[in-house]
Design a protein around this motif. Structure first.
Motif, PDB file in Angstrom:
ATOM      1  N   VAL A  16      47.999  61.537  -5.523  1.00 51.03           N
ATOM      2  CA  VAL A  16      46.759  61.474  -6.313  1.00 51.03           C
ATOM      3  C   VAL A  16      46.093  60.115  -6.082  1.00 51.03           C
ATOM      4  CG1 VAL A  16      45.802  61.396  -8.664  1.00 51.03           C
ATOM      5  CG2 VAL A  16      47.516  63.097  -8.106  1.00 51.03           C
ATOM      6  N   SER A  19      44.464  59.987  -2.739  1.00 53.39           N
ATOM      7  CA  SER A  19      43.262  60.829  -2.690  1.00 53.39           C
ATOM      8  C   SER A  19      42.107  60.182  -3.454  1.00 53.39           C
ATOM      9  CB  SER A  19      43.551  62.207  -3.283  1.00 53.39           C
ATOM     10  OG  SER A  19      44.592  62.808  -2.585  1.00 53.39           O
ATOM     11  N   MET A  23      38.558  59.204  -1.832  1.00 50.41           N
ATOM     12  CA  MET A  23      37.294  59.734  -2.366  1.00 50.41           C
ATOM     13  C   MET A  23      36.359  58.601  -2.815  1.00 50.41           C
ATOM     14  SD  MET A  23      36.623  62.813  -2.054  1.00 50.41           S
ATOM     15  CE  MET A  23      35.228  62.949  -3.140  1.00 50.41           C
ATOM     16  N   SER A  56      34.537  62.922  -9.210  1.00 47.27           N
ATOM     17  CA  SER A  56      35.069  63.540  -7.996  1.00 47.27           C
ATOM     18  C   SER A  56      36.399  62.959  -7.498  1.00 47.27           C
ATOM     19  CB  SER A  56      34.023  63.547  -6.876  1.00 47.27           C
ATOM     20  OG  SER A  56      33.687  62.235  -6.556  1.00 47.27           O
ATOM     21  N   VAL A  60      39.155  65.731  -7.119  1.00 50.36           N
ATOM     22  CA  VAL A  60      39.661  66.017  -5.762  1.00 50.36           C
ATOM     23  C   VAL A  60      41.140  65.637  -5.665  1.00 50.36           C
ATOM     24  CG1 VAL A  60      39.446  65.322  -3.335  1.00 50.36           C
ATOM     25  CG2 VAL A  60      37.411  65.918  -4.641  1.00 50.36           C
ATOM     26  N   GLY A  61      41.523  64.534  -6.294  1.00 51.70           N
ATOM     27  CA  GLY A  61      42.924  64.094  -6.292  1.00 51.70           C
ATOM     28  C   GLY A  61      43.831  65.167  -6.872  1.00 51.70           C
ATOM     29  N   LEU A  63      43.124  68.342  -7.223  1.00 45.75           N
ATOM     30  CA  LEU A  63      43.035  69.545  -6.397  1.00 45.75           C
ATOM     31  C   LEU A  63      43.915  69.409  -5.142  1.00 45.75           C
ATOM     32  CD1 LEU A  63      41.422  72.112  -6.903  1.00 45.75           C
ATOM     33  CD2 LEU A  63      39.670  71.277  -5.361  1.00 45.75           C
ATOM     34  N   ALA A  64      43.902  68.197  -4.574  1.00 42.78           N
ATOM     35  CA  ALA A  64      44.724  67.944  -3.374  1.00 42.78           C
ATOM     36  C   ALA A  64      46.198  68.135  -3.695  1.00 42.78           C
ATOM     37  CB  ALA A  64      44.466  66.531  -2.860  1.00 42.78           C
ATOM     38  N   ALA A 303      34.255  70.283  -3.045  1.00 41.26           N
ATOM     39  CA  ALA A 303      35.508  69.652  -3.488  1.00 41.26           C
ATOM     40  C   ALA A 303      36.722  70.304  -2.822  1.00 41.26           C
ATOM     41  CB  ALA A 303      35.623  69.745  -5.005  1.00 41.26           C
ATOM     42  N   SER A 307      39.384  68.241  -0.803  1.00 39.62           N
ATOM     43  CA  SER A 307      40.762  68.152  -1.290  1.00 39.62           C
ATOM     44  C   SER A 307      41.736  68.407  -0.144  1.00 39.62           C
ATOM     45  CB  SER A 307      41.038  69.187  -2.378  1.00 39.62           C
ATOM     46  OG  SER A 307      39.998  69.225  -3.261  1.00 39.62           O
ATOM     47  N   CYS A 310      41.816  65.386   1.940  1.00 44.78           N
ATOM     48  CA  CYS A 310      42.615  64.357   1.268  1.00 44.78           C
ATOM     49  C   CYS A 310      44.102  64.642   1.423  1.00 44.78           C
ATOM     50  CB  CYS A 310      42.269  64.291  -0.222  1.00 44.78           C
ATOM     51  SG  CYS A 310      40.762  63.382  -0.525  1.00 44.78           S
ATOM     52  N   ALA A 311      44.467  65.924   1.215  1.00 42.71           N
ATOM     53  CA  ALA A 311      45.881  66.307   1.320  1.00 42.71           C
ATOM     54  C   ALA A 311      46.388  66.074   2.741  1.00 42.71           C
ATOM     55  CB  ALA A 311      46.049  67.765   0.923  1.00 42.71           C
TER      56      ALA A 311
END
Lengths: 327, 137
Positions: A16, A19, A23, A56, A60-61, A63-64, A303, A307, A310-311
């Motif tokens: 997290v 990410s 972001m 965001s 996004v964190g 969600l990733a 997003a 995500s 980011c992942a």
């Protein structure tokens, strides 16, 4: 070293943190490059968009992490797409690792920012409470303050109230008073003081220049939104603009009184921005052009790929770090 | 600076009566809200230490009066509230009708006023044909 579920949670938290950082870089770059071009959109649309930008990194964190969690599950419908995502020792967390160090720094910095913001909120809440104790409500429940500075504002975080000084009230006509009252009532109705505080807390994680730009843009959108609420009742836009200008002229009279604090602050580019605030509000009020609306829900869909990026970046970053540390 | 509820009431009292000693203040508040002489005495002492009351001795008793007038005190509080708003970022927490920022000068405001007047003229000119049409009807 920790094993088991606690280690999984700690590893997820470090993803997290990564990410969120990624972001913040993406949003900062966007604001730096495109921030000024958003002014053509409607105030309410911009307001939603700035919230989306500020939230965001966290959205996004999370969600990733969700994608990473489910990527190994057989019940996940898009299993094949996420073959790239694979866990590295998820049930193992070493305190002397770079994972632990980065997570520690992120938690410490995050806690510091939250505590600083909460302290600011409490101090300001106490001061507003004191001020409120000395204010008298008029028949419209607009609290009157017996002071020389010509000011009107909304303050209070949980039960916002509108305030106007006696000096300003004495210099306004009945119609101008109504304009100021409607404007401030809209701020109170939308709980803008609390929202401003929360927005500031979210943007505190961004680089200072970007945070200022975002806060300024949000502040402008809130003011324009409140001006738009006045237009719904008083249709003479020129009258509203003239009232704005009149109050600004009156406030310039106390300019010297506040000069010391303002000068001691070293606002980065602030005078130019303030010039924009009042002139942008007036331009926006008087504009006949049809307002464009940002496709917020469409932007929100972005997003999902973000995500995933980011992942994947967390995974890639992990490889790079582990490779460079072990070779 | 933090003010308790009784401190605020006592301060309001001094903005009305100008000068009084402990017994006079106690006599007033005993009727209003009860309490003891000691409570009033310590409240006056706290307000004196906070610099909100001034005192001088007359015989055995202190005579108290407000150190600042109501307007000046509220002005100071307003300044403190605005400082909270301006320290971090000029546009931060305050949702003021117009900000206290000094980024504009008189000339720029005049320019904006001209713009508003032009807009008003444009609106009048725009409405004129339709008004004339309505008059004809």
């Amino acid at each position: 070293m920790i094993f088991g579920e606690t280690a999984v949670v700690l590893n997820l938290l470090s993803i997290v943190a990564f990410s969120v950082l990624l972001m913040i870089v993406v949003v900062s770059a966007f604001i730096h490059l495109k921030g000024d071009s958003l002014s053509r959109y409607s105030a309410s649309s911009r307001r939603q968009f700035y919230w989306l930008l500020a939230l965001s990194p966290w959205f996004v964190g999370l969600l990733a992490v969700t994608l990473l969690l489910f990527s190994g599950s057989q019940y996940f419908p898009l299993l094949g797409v996420f073959e790239l995502l694979h866990w590295h020792h998820p049930e193992e967390f070493v305190f002397s690792s770079w994972h632990s160090l980065s997570l520690g720094v992120a938690v410490a910095y995050g806690s510091f920012l939250i505590m600083r913001s909460v302290k600011k909120l409490i101090v300001n809440h106490c001061r507003v409470k004191q001020l409120h104790a000395l204010a008298e409500p008029d028949k419209n429940n607009f609290f009157q303050l017996d002071a020389n500075a010509p000011m009107a504002f909304t303050a209070g975080y949980f039960r916002p109230q509108c305030y106007m000084t006696s000096t300003l009230h004495s210099q306004l006509t009945a119609e101008e008073y109504t304009i100021v009252r409607l404007h401030e009532n809209e701020h109170a109705r939308c709980a803008d003081p609390f929202k401003k505080w929360f927005f500031q807390l979210l943007t505190a994680f961004f680089p200072l220049a970007i945070a200022r730009q975002l806060n300024h843009a949000m502040s402008l959108a809130m003011e324009q939104n409140a001006d738009a609420a006045v237009v719904r009742v008083i249709t003479d836009k020129a009258k509203i603009a003239m009232t704005l200008l009149k109050v600004k002229r009156l406030s310039l009279g106390i300019h010297d009184h506040y000069r010391l604090e303002q000068d001691a602050l070293c606002h980065f580019g602030q005078p130019d921005r303030e010039q924009d605030t009042i002139s942008e509000r007036i331009h926006y009020l008087l504009s006949d052009e049809k307002e464009s609306v940002l496709p917020i829900y469409f932007i929100m869909l972005a997003a999902i790929p973000l995500s995933l990026v980011c992942a994947l970046s967390a995974d890639l970053f992990h490889h790079v770090i582990e490779y460079s540390l072990s070779h | 600076m933090n003010l308790g509820e009784l401190e605020k009431l006592v301060l309001n009292y001094f903005w009305r009566v100008e000068i009084a000693d402990t017994k006079q203040v106690y006599a007033y508040f005993e009727k209003q809200r009860g309490g003891s002489l000691n409570t009033i005495q310590s409240t006056l002492d706290r307000l004196f230490k906070k610099g909100l009351l001034k005192r001088h001795k007359e015989g055995h008793a202190f005579q108290y009066r407000a150190a600042t007038q109501r307007k000046a005190f509220i002005g100071q509080l307003l300044k403190e509230v605005t400082e909270d708003f301006t320290l971090a970022d000029e546009d931060s927490l305050l949702t003021a009708f117009v900000s206290l920022s000094t980024g504009l000068n008189q000339r720029q405001l005049d320019k904006m006023e001209k713009m508003i007047q032009d807009y008003r003229q444009k609106m009048i000119a725009k409405d004129a044909p339709s008004n004339a049409l309505e008059d004809k009807k």
